[in-house]
Design a protein around this motif. Structure first.
Motif, PDB file in Angstrom:
ATOM      1  N   PRO A  66       0.846  -1.196   0.000  1.00  0.00           N
ATOM      2  CA  PRO A  66       0.000   0.000   0.000  1.00  0.00           C
ATOM      3  C   PRO A  66       0.881   1.246   0.000  1.00  0.00           C
ATOM      4  N   ALA A  68      -0.413   4.470  -1.136  1.00  0.00           N
ATOM      5  CA  ALA A  68      -1.292   5.561  -1.577  1.00  0.00           C
ATOM      6  C   ALA A  68      -1.488   6.629  -0.501  1.00  0.00           C
ATOM      7  N   GLY A  69      -0.719   6.551   0.589  1.00  0.00           N
ATOM      8  CA  GLY A  69      -0.853   7.549   1.667  1.00  0.00           C
ATOM      9  C   GLY A  69      -0.346   8.909   1.222  1.00  0.00           C
ATOM     10  N   LEU A  70      -0.645   9.921   2.019  1.00  0.00           N
ATOM     11  CA  LEU A  70      -0.280  11.296   1.643  1.00  0.00           C
ATOM     12  C   LEU A  70       1.175  11.623   1.956  1.00  0.00           C
ATOM     13  N   THR A 117       2.446  13.112   4.568  1.00  0.00           N
ATOM     14  CA  THR A 117       2.524  14.531   4.972  1.00  0.00           C
ATOM     15  C   THR A 117       3.751  14.831   5.830  1.00  0.00           C
ATOM     16  N   ARG A 118       4.267  13.803   6.530  1.00  0.00           N
ATOM     17  CA  ARG A 118       5.437  14.078   7.385  1.00  0.00           C
ATOM     18  C   ARG A 118       6.679  14.379   6.548  1.00  0.00           C
ATOM     19  N   LYS A 176       6.395   8.896  -1.175  1.00  0.00           N
ATOM     20  CA  LYS A 176       7.278   8.481  -0.085  1.00  0.00           C
ATOM     21  C   LYS A 176       8.099   7.233  -0.416  1.00  0.00           C
ATOM     22  N   GLN A 234      -6.108   3.644  -5.454  1.00  0.00           N
ATOM     23  CA  GLN A 234      -6.980   4.044  -4.341  1.00  0.00           C
ATOM     24  C   GLN A 234      -7.306   5.524  -4.571  1.00  0.00           C
ATOM     25  N   GLY A 256      -7.495   5.036   4.351  1.00  0.00           N
ATOM     26  CA  GLY A 256      -6.910   4.216   5.412  1.00  0.00           C
ATOM     27  C   GLY A 256      -6.258   2.957   4.875  1.00  0.00           C
TER      28      GLY A 256
HETATM   29  P1  UTP Z   1       1.037   6.168   7.080  1.00  0.00           P
HETATM   30  O1  UTP Z   1       0.304   5.930   8.331  1.00  0.00           O
HETATM   31  O2  UTP Z   1       2.521   6.311   7.180  1.00  0.00           O
HETATM   32  O3  UTP Z   1       0.394   7.424   6.383  1.00  0.00           O
HETATM   33  O4  UTP Z   1       0.677   4.988   6.104  1.00  0.00           O
HETATM   34  P2  UTP Z   1       0.923   8.336   5.218  1.00  0.00           P
HETATM   35  O5  UTP Z   1      -0.241   9.105   4.706  1.00  0.00           O
HETATM   36  O6  UTP Z   1       1.656   7.545   4.185  1.00  0.00           O
HETATM   37  O7  UTP Z   1       1.994   9.313   5.898  1.00  0.00           O
HETATM   38  P3  UTP Z   1       1.817  10.619   6.804  1.00  0.00           P
HETATM   39  O8  UTP Z   1       1.391  10.117   8.161  1.00  0.00           O
HETATM   40  O9  UTP Z   1       0.811  11.549   6.164  1.00  0.00           O
HETATM   41  O10 UTP Z   1       3.194  11.212   6.819  1.00  0.00           O
HETATM   42  C1  UTP Z   1       1.284   3.709   6.221  1.00  0.00           C
HETATM   43  C2  UTP Z   1       1.310   3.035   4.847  1.00  0.00           C
HETATM   44  O11 UTP Z   1      -0.021   2.842   4.374  1.00  0.00           O
HETATM   45  C3  UTP Z   1      -0.184   3.455   3.098  1.00  0.00           C
HETATM   46  C4  UTP Z   1       0.899   4.527   3.030  1.00  0.00           C
HETATM   47  O12 UTP Z   1       1.241   4.824   1.695  1.00  0.00           O
HETATM   48  C5  UTP Z   1       2.042   3.872   3.796  1.00  0.00           C
HETATM   49  O13 UTP Z   1       2.774   2.968   2.974  1.00  0.00           O
HETATM   50  N1  UTP Z   1      -1.578   3.988   3.016  1.00  0.00           N
HETATM   51  C6  UTP Z   1      -2.092   4.678   4.066  1.00  0.00           C
HETATM   52  C7  UTP Z   1      -2.314   3.781   1.880  1.00  0.00           C
HETATM   53  O14 UTP Z   1      -1.849   3.138   0.903  1.00  0.00           O
HETATM   54  N2  UTP Z   1      -3.591   4.268   1.812  1.00  0.00           N
HETATM   55  C8  UTP Z   1      -4.138   4.955   2.849  1.00  0.00           C
HETATM   56  O15 UTP Z   1      -5.313   5.362   2.718  1.00  0.00           O
HETATM   57  C9  UTP Z   1      -3.364   5.159   3.994  1.00  0.00           C
END
Ligand code: UTP
Length: 293
Positions: free
Chosen positions: A10, A12-14, A16-17, A27, A105, A110
């Motif tokens: 996975p 697809a997270g943002l 942001t850190r 990332k 996604q 999440g």
């Molecule tokens: P994180 O909790 O590290 O979130 O996700 P994030 O958005 O990537 O980072 P911050 O907190 O904003 O800096 C853990 C993993 O789950 C994936 C992220 O890409 C990361 O590999 N993830 C998270 C998804 O693929 N989809 C989501 O909706 C959330």
């Protein structure tokens, strides 16, 4: 031993850190020394016998596709220039077309939601989930360690976490231990230090039974208003059950700047061609720091 053939990544997270870098570079493409984080994750999966890679991506992740695809032009240039070492290094990143896929996604709802999207591609077999921003430095692939100990229940990687940091983790409630395997009676997402059921936090490596998809189906959002994988696993503890696995290795949270810097230092000191120069540079730098009063 159960064979695990497929891994879900996975990504697809943002992130942001890691802003503003993650405004344009996702990332998992941040380099640890000279390889992007995703390469370490794919290598760890390969070492566990996995040969199908499923990436859950957000929109516009062409960098990931470019990275695993073939760059024939550059290959030809390196070949013509006799740069065999570089050519081999470049080719080692190519994935065969039929071994990988991308699922989009649309919005980051999440980790649980991201994993649920892999249902059709995974089918009715156990599979791995790897979070590439959790980089693990280990003698032996952590996923391979887990596969060796995997039976009928879900399995999640765990590590001891200090009490001042435990509230940032999902924490396992251990009924019984057998070597590195922890038989779980529950999972608690981000407990306060005095409410934590153990000192073991969940790290981003999972071996999951396909029953997880039914648990994720229709699951209500949990912590952070996101669909949490931890909640789906907790809901299955009365079903197929779940084991923790206290792996051998050191994990770095490369989703945070501090963890990423530490990983960079450890991995650089490990590399024979970098070690001496890097070490003496670090020593010189440390000597330049003012001595604390
Ligand atoms: P994180 O909790 O590290 O979130 O996700 P994030 O958005 O990537 O980072 P911050 O907190 O904003 O800096 C853990 C993993 O789950 C994936 C992220 O890409 C990361 O590999 N993830 C998270 C998804 O693929 N989809 C989501 O909706 C959330």
């Amino acid at each position: 031993m159960t064979r695990i053939r497929k891994a879900v990544f996975p990504v697809a997270g943002l992130g942001t850190r890691f802003l503003p870098a993650t405004k344009s570079v996702t990332k998992e493409m941040l380099p640890l020394i000279d390889r992007p984080l995703i390469q370490y994750a794919v290598d760890e999966a390969r070492a566990a016998g996995i040969d199908e890679f499923i990436f859950i991506t957000s929109t516009g992740q062409s960098a990931l596709e470019t990275y695993f695809g073939r760059n024939s032009g550059l290959e030809r240039k390196l070949k013509d220039g006799g740069k065999t070492t570089l050519l081999n290094r470049l080719r080692s990143t190519n994935l065969e077309d039929e071994t990988y896929s991308f699922i989009q996604q649309d919005s980051p709802r999440g980790l649980g939601h991201a994993v649920s999207l892999a249902r059709d591609v995974v089918g009715n077999e156990p599979f791995a989930v790897i979070l590439p921003d959790d980089v693990i430095h280990a003698q032996r692939s952590v996923l391979a360690q887990m596969v060796k100990n995997f039976e009928g229940s879900h399995m999640i990687a765990t590590q001891a976490v200090s009490s001042d940091r435990i509230s940032a983790y999902g924490v396992v409630d251990i009924a019984q231990k057998s070597g590195q395997v922890q038989h779980l009676r529950g999972l608690v997402e981000k407990p306060s230090a005095d409410q934590a059921p153990s000192e073991f936090g969940i790290v981003g490596r999972y071996l999951l039974q396909p029953t997880i998809f039914d648990r994720l189906d229709g699951l209500a959002p949990g912590a952070g208003n996101e669909i949490q994988l931890t909640d789906a696993i907790a809901a299955d503890i009365g079903g197929v059950g779940c084991n923790g696995f206290a792996f051998h290795g050191e994990r770095f949270d490369c989703g945070s700047v501090a963890g990423y810097l530490e990983a960079t230092t450890v991995f650089a000191l490990e590399r024979a061609e970098l070690r001496d120069g890097f070490q003496s540079m670090l020593r010189q730098r440390m000597n330049l720091l003012p001595v604390a009063a």
